[in-house]
Design an enzyme around this catalytic site. Structure first.
Site, short mmCIF file in Angstrom:
data_model
loop_
_atom_site.label_atom_id
_atom_site.label_comp_id
_atom_site.label_asym_id
_atom_site.label_seq_id
_atom_site.Cartn_x
_atom_site.Cartn_y
_atom_site.Cartn_z
CG PHE A 83 -10.02 -9.13 11.70
CD1 PHE A 83 -8.75 -9.53 12.14
CD2 PHE A 83 -10.30 -9.21 10.34
CE1 PHE A 83 -7.81 -10.01 11.25
CE2 PHE A 83 -9.35 -9.68 9.45
CZ PHE A 83 -8.10 -10.09 9.90
CD GLN A 84 -7.53 -7.04 8.04
OE1 GLN A 84 -8.42 -6.80 7.23
NE2 GLN A 84 -6.38 -7.60 7.69
CE LYS A 133 -17.43 -6.45 3.58
NZ LYS A 133 -16.58 -7.63 3.66
CG MET A 147 22.10 12.96 3.00
SD MET A 147 23.21 14.10 2.15
CE MET A 147 22.19 14.63 0.76
CD GLU A 165 -1.73 -2.33 1.68
OE1 GLU A 165 -0.53 -2.56 2.00
OE2 GLU A 165 -2.63 -3.18 1.83
#
Ligand SMILES: Cc1ncc(C[n+]2csc(CCOP(=O)(O)OP(=O)(O)O)c2C)c(N)n1
Ligand SMILES: [Mg+2]
Lengths: 583, 187
Positions: free
Chosen positions: A112-113, A162, A482, A50
């Site tokens: 959940f999630q 959802k 760097m 993602e």
């Protein structure tokens, strides 16, 4: 007509003109993915992580000026987007991030999630929405796009439970005007105060040693034509930030190129000595100003910016002008022309340009080339030549990013895509993919570090999947370069945890992913590989350039120091006699 | 050749520093999901504490008004005000600190009053401050007072010796004065 919330999402996105979504599905967002499958009308790029999807959306937006869209599931999908959201926030990139969420009745239950992504991203979004009624969906989506693209652009999160995507509704898709009419407190100020514009014109006319300091706001406002006209008409040299690059062509005689920590000697000297600084869509970032007390200490400052909160934030300005950069510059030009274009101190102004030319000759941007070992700067120069200066460059973060900024001359807006504000390693490849999706007509080079590349390299597979021919040049120094440079300069070479010499075989890695891999170890191989890469149009190319490991990025103004403390190519300080003038 | 003389200048740019003091800010908002959290996040992000905060509906549907008190540097507060204005759900933001305004706060104070003498004294103080006794027990009086900051401070100081058992404050609400008088004759 009654349809699912998910269908309304796709319908509204199509109405908003969305062509691409970058994303990755999961439980909470499945309804929308199903609607996408059934309805079509929008192309989807399936990222492999993602974070990749988020940077792709950013790259797309940065390259095209259109709103970039990423869509992910709840929980880990959403948290993986946090870095791109912060990145888009820091660099004002118009983006809409759609995250799935657990059903409304489970929110707050540690379901959940479930994560509170609205809460997590609150300080790094321009705005966010939790959709609570299916009827609100088309309004919220339209508002999100409006907020993302107008005013000072930025990321907007839409958190989509959802059950909302499953509920049926016959709500029509409202027009843009109707949808945004309830945003009564949001009205970006565009036109600029006429009194302030008059004051600005007076200062511009009277100045002896003016400089234009141009940031990403000029790119967002597409003000390049106005900028060029103002600079040429009033004979004002122009320096840009990393985000402002391309707003003014760097091969123009009035260009001073980049200023700040790794700016050119002449840009920094011009700013140090100028008597008028015209800041255009720039925000006086500490990487630009160094020590604030010694930033343009002799100058009056005009600051044009769409964001009132940016003005006089880090530095007090004399003439603040809140407004759209393009509109304000046009008004300034009108006002100047109305009076019949005069520069009060034309002679001094030509002398100023002459002085700048002296600085340019005294300390140009250079490096010591070698025929034994590949110099990173040489690779960038060769890329410039092979692409005739016409490619879009997307960079990772580190030395290679600065070499890209210095040794490629950018001539059009949106040509240099890089993470300026957040400095996100791993940005380059996915952002380059997004840029290529948005601008298939232009060659896209990713200038990456061996460290940065490893952070999002899974997206090579995405580029293979969609036959996106980005050309990745890994400036491989076997170091977190760097950081190593800072350790060399400020920590007596104590190279703490920066060695990357254990690394994958990037050629084999490319091949394993279905991309083409090349390696160059000698300067003589560089050109050939680049030309070969330019011919490949059906898949990504990964080029592994083994460069001089301990090359440093100079000039450099150490953090928090003044331009007077600049270090030049050879690690030496410039001749003090040449730095300051009063006239 | 340039006629500019080349010499070293050490001129410094003036860096603005503001005075640190208490600010009172009115914010009118659309009463949308998360608006309070957004405002709180913004202020916390500057490293400041909110001294007091009150929120309530206005006469217009869906529009609420907040009064926020923060102690901070004038320049940073100015920045906070500008950033509050930037929030999508804020409609109007105004720093009232230097504008003539009325401010009021309501306080409930539960005072220890076990003896008749204590009850008498507390009652008298309450009357002087035009407060009310709103709850009584054998051991305590609960007093309601409204007023500006000085008045509240004064009564709290006077009641302290008796023993304050509990205290609750609404936080200030404030409104700009229409005529711009420094002091309203009725105060
Ligand atoms: C995600 C992230 N982690 C850490 C840093 C700090 N950092 C800045 S530059 C750099 C080194 C980058 O190494 P590499 O990509 O190989 O580029 P190089 O400097 O060697 O060109 C690091 C670790 C960062 N900017 N981003
Ligand atoms: Mg490296």
């Amino acid at each position: 007509m009654s349809r699912k919330g998910a269908d309304i999402v796709i319908e509204t996105l199509i109405e908003e003109g969305v062509e691409y979504i970058f994303g990755l599905p999961g439980g909470a967002i499945m309804e929308v993915y199903d609607a996408l499958y059934r309805m079509g009308g929008i192309k989807h790029i399936l990222a492999r992580h993602e974070q990749g999807a988020g940077h792709m959306a950013e790259g797309y937006a940065r390259a095209t000026g259109k709103v970039g869209v990423a869509m992910v599931t709840s929980g880990p999908g959403a948290t993986n987007l946090v870095t791109p959201i912060a990145d888009a926030y820091m660099d004002s990139v118009p983006t809409v991030f759609i995250t799935g969420q657990v059903p409304l009745h489970l929110i707050g239950n540690d379901a959940f999630q479930e994560v509170d992504i609205i809460g997590i991203t609150r300080p790094i979004t321009k705005h966010s929405f939790l959709v609570k009624r299916v009827e609100d969906l088309p309004y919220i989506i339209r508002q999100a796009f409006h907020i993302a693209r107008t005013g000072r652009p930025g990321p907007v999160v839409i958190d989509l439970p959802k059950d909302i995507t499953q509920q049926l509704s016959d709500v029509p898709i409202p027009s843009r005007e109707e949808a945004i009419s309830s945003l009564i407190g949001y009205k970006p100020h565009l036109t600029g105060n006429p009194q302030q514009i008059k004051k600005a014109v007076k200062l511009i006319t009277e100045a002896k040693k003016p400089v234009l300091y141009v940031g990403g706001g000029a790119v967002n406002a597409e003000a390049q034509d106005e900028l060029l006209e103002l600079a040429e008409l009033m004979r004002i040299p122009v320096t840009t930030t990393t985000q402002g690059k391309g707003a003014f062509p760097e091969d123009h005689p009035l260009s001073l190129r980049m200023l700040g920590m790794h700016g050119t000697y002449y840009a920094n000297m011009a700013v140090y000595n100028c008597d008028l600084l015209i800041a255009v869509g720039a925000r006086f970032d500490d990487r630009v100003t160094g020590k604030v007390e010694e930033f343009a200490p002799n100058a009056k400052i005009i600051h044009i910016d769409i964001d009132p909160a940016s003005i006089s934030k880090n530095i007090i300005v004399d003439v603040p002008i809140v407004g759209d950069v393009k509109i304000v510059l046009n008004k300034i030009l009108e006002e100047i022309k109305k009076k019949g274009v005069k520069i009060l101190h034309a002679k001094e102004r030509e002398e100023w340009l002459e002085q700048i030319n002296k600085w340019k000759k005294m300390y140009p941007l250079t490096y010591k080339n070698s025929n034994k070992v590949i110099k990173p700067q040489y690779v960038i120069e060769q890329i410039y030549e092979v692409t005739r200066g016409e490619a879009i460059l997307s960079a990772g973060v580190g030395q290679h990013q600065m070499w890209a900024a210095m040794f490629y001359k950018f001539s059009f807006p949106r040509q240099f895509i890089n993470s300026g504000g957040l400095g996100t390693m791993g940005f380059g490849l996915p952002a380059g993919i997004g840029a290529k999706v948005g601008r298939p007509d232009v060659p896209v080079f990713v200038i990456d570090g061996d460290g940065s590349f490893l952070m999002t390299m899974q997206e090579v597979v995405t580029a293979v999947h969609y036959k996106i021919p980005v050309k990745v040049a890994i400036i491989n120094n076997g170091y977190l370069g760097m950081v190593r440079q800072w350790q060399e300069l400020f920590y007596e070479k104590r190279y703490s945890e920066v060695d990357l010499s254990i690394q994958p075989d990037f050629v084999k890695l490319a091949e394993a992913c279905g991309a083409v891999g090349f390696r160059a170890e000698k300067p003589s191989e560089v050109r050939e590989i680049l030309e070969e890469a330019m011919r490949i149009e059906d898949r990504p190319v990964i080029m592994d350039f083994h460069v001089d490991r301990e090359e440093n990025v100079f000039p450099m103004v150490p953090a928090g120091k003044s331009y007077r403390d600049m270090i030049l190519e050879d690690g030496k300080s410039p001749d003090v006699e040449t730095m300051y003038l009063v006239g | 050749m340039s006629e500019f003389t080349v010499i070293e200048t050490r001129k410094l740019r003036e860096v603005r520093k503001g005075a640190t003091r208490k600010h009172i800010i009115n914010v009118t908002v659309r009463n949308e999901f998360g608006v309070l959290a957004r405002i709180a996040t913004l202020i916390a992000g500057k490293g400041y504490n909110i001294e007091s905060l009150s929120v309530g509906e206005t006469h217009e549907k869906g529009i609420s008004r907040m009064t926020i008190e923060i102690i901070g540097d004038d320049i940073v507060i100015d920045q906070v005000v500008k950033q509050l204005r930037k929030l999508i759900d804020t409609i109007k933001v105004r720093d009232l600190t230097d504008i003539p305004h009325v401010e009021r706060e309501l306080v409930l104070i539960k005072v220890h009053t076990p003896t008749a003498r204590a009850r008498d004294e507390v009652l008298r103080i309450t009357e002087i401050f035009r407060g009310k006794v709103v709850d009584v027990s054998q051991e305590t009086y609960t007093i309601e007072v409204t007023g500006d900051e000085d008045k509240i401070r004064a009564i709290v100081e006077l009641l302290k010796p008796f023993g304050i058992k509990e205290m609750a404050r609404t936080g200030k609400i404030a409104m700009k004065r229409e005529l711009g008088w420094e002091e309203n004759p009725q105060d």
